[in-house]
Design a protein around this motif. Sequence first.
Motif, mmCIF file in Angstrom:
data_model
loop_
_atom_site.group_PDB
_atom_site.id
_atom_site.type_symbol
_atom_site.label_atom_id
_atom_site.label_comp_id
_atom_site.label_asym_id
_atom_site.label_seq_id
_atom_site.Cartn_x
_atom_site.Cartn_y
_atom_site.Cartn_z
ATOM 1 N N GLY A 179 24.200 5.039 -67.733
ATOM 2 C CA GLY A 179 23.727 6.364 -68.124
ATOM 3 C C GLY A 179 22.705 6.317 -69.231
ATOM 4 N N ARG A 180 21.877 7.346 -69.280
ATOM 5 C CA ARG A 180 20.777 7.391 -70.231
ATOM 6 C C ARG A 180 21.140 8.059 -71.544
ATOM 7 N NH1 ARG A 180 16.521 10.340 -66.525
ATOM 8 N NH2 ARG A 180 18.440 11.454 -65.990
ATOM 9 N N THR A 181 22.333 8.578 -71.660
ATOM 10 C CA THR A 181 22.683 9.321 -72.866
ATOM 11 C C THR A 181 23.736 8.605 -73.695
ATOM 12 O OG1 THR A 181 24.295 10.597 -71.593
ATOM 13 C CG2 THR A 181 22.082 11.535 -71.875
ATOM 14 N N PHE A 182 23.803 7.285 -73.574
ATOM 15 C CA PHE A 182 24.809 6.521 -74.317
ATOM 16 C C PHE A 182 24.713 6.814 -75.804
ATOM 17 C CE2 PHE A 182 27.653 3.161 -75.319
ATOM 18 C CZ PHE A 182 27.136 2.517 -76.439
ATOM 19 N N SER A 183 23.508 6.984 -76.324
ATOM 20 C CA SER A 183 23.326 7.169 -77.759
ATOM 21 C C SER A 183 23.928 8.470 -78.270
ATOM 22 C CB SER A 183 21.839 7.114 -78.112
ATOM 23 O OG SER A 183 21.143 8.156 -77.446
ATOM 24 N N THR A 184 24.351 9.347 -77.393
ATOM 25 C CA THR A 184 24.984 10.601 -77.815
ATOM 26 C C THR A 184 26.507 10.540 -77.727
ATOM 27 O OG1 THR A 184 24.957 11.592 -75.608
ATOM 28 C CG2 THR A 184 22.981 11.884 -76.981
ATOM 29 N N TYR A 185 27.047 9.423 -77.238
ATOM 30 C CA TYR A 185 28.496 9.325 -77.024
ATOM 31 C C TYR A 185 29.224 8.722 -78.210
ATOM 32 C CZ TYR A 185 27.575 9.937 -72.020
ATOM 33 O OH TYR A 185 27.182 10.413 -70.804
#
Length: 127
Positions: free
Chosen positions: A26-32
Amino acid sequence: QVQLVESGGGLVQAGGSLRLSCVASGRTFSTYGMGWFRQAPGKEREFVAAINWSGGTTAYADSVKGRFTISRDNAKNTVYLQMNSLKPEDTADYYCAANYAPLTAVALTTRSAYNYWGQGTQVTVSS
């Protein structure tokens, strides 16, 4: 949908070290927010460590404080668990988990906080 794949488990002698890795799709790992849990045979899954989306806050179970370190590399979609001074009681299956809300690490210490789980990697510490 997020997929989490753990690696780095194995057999180690007491006092040794291991580094677990968890790669997320996924491309939103930095928000998890990310966490590590473990489950020993016959026991419930328990919290080990958590790190918020930026890596700015971390939290640890008392049983691993000073021995384990959680970190993350958002460029590699990876969270790590460095485990030092391992003890036989650290023997368990270790699971990576992800939460898509912008919570602090303290809020990521319960199983119910997480939306996604990996399949686990086995860690065995011999005495």
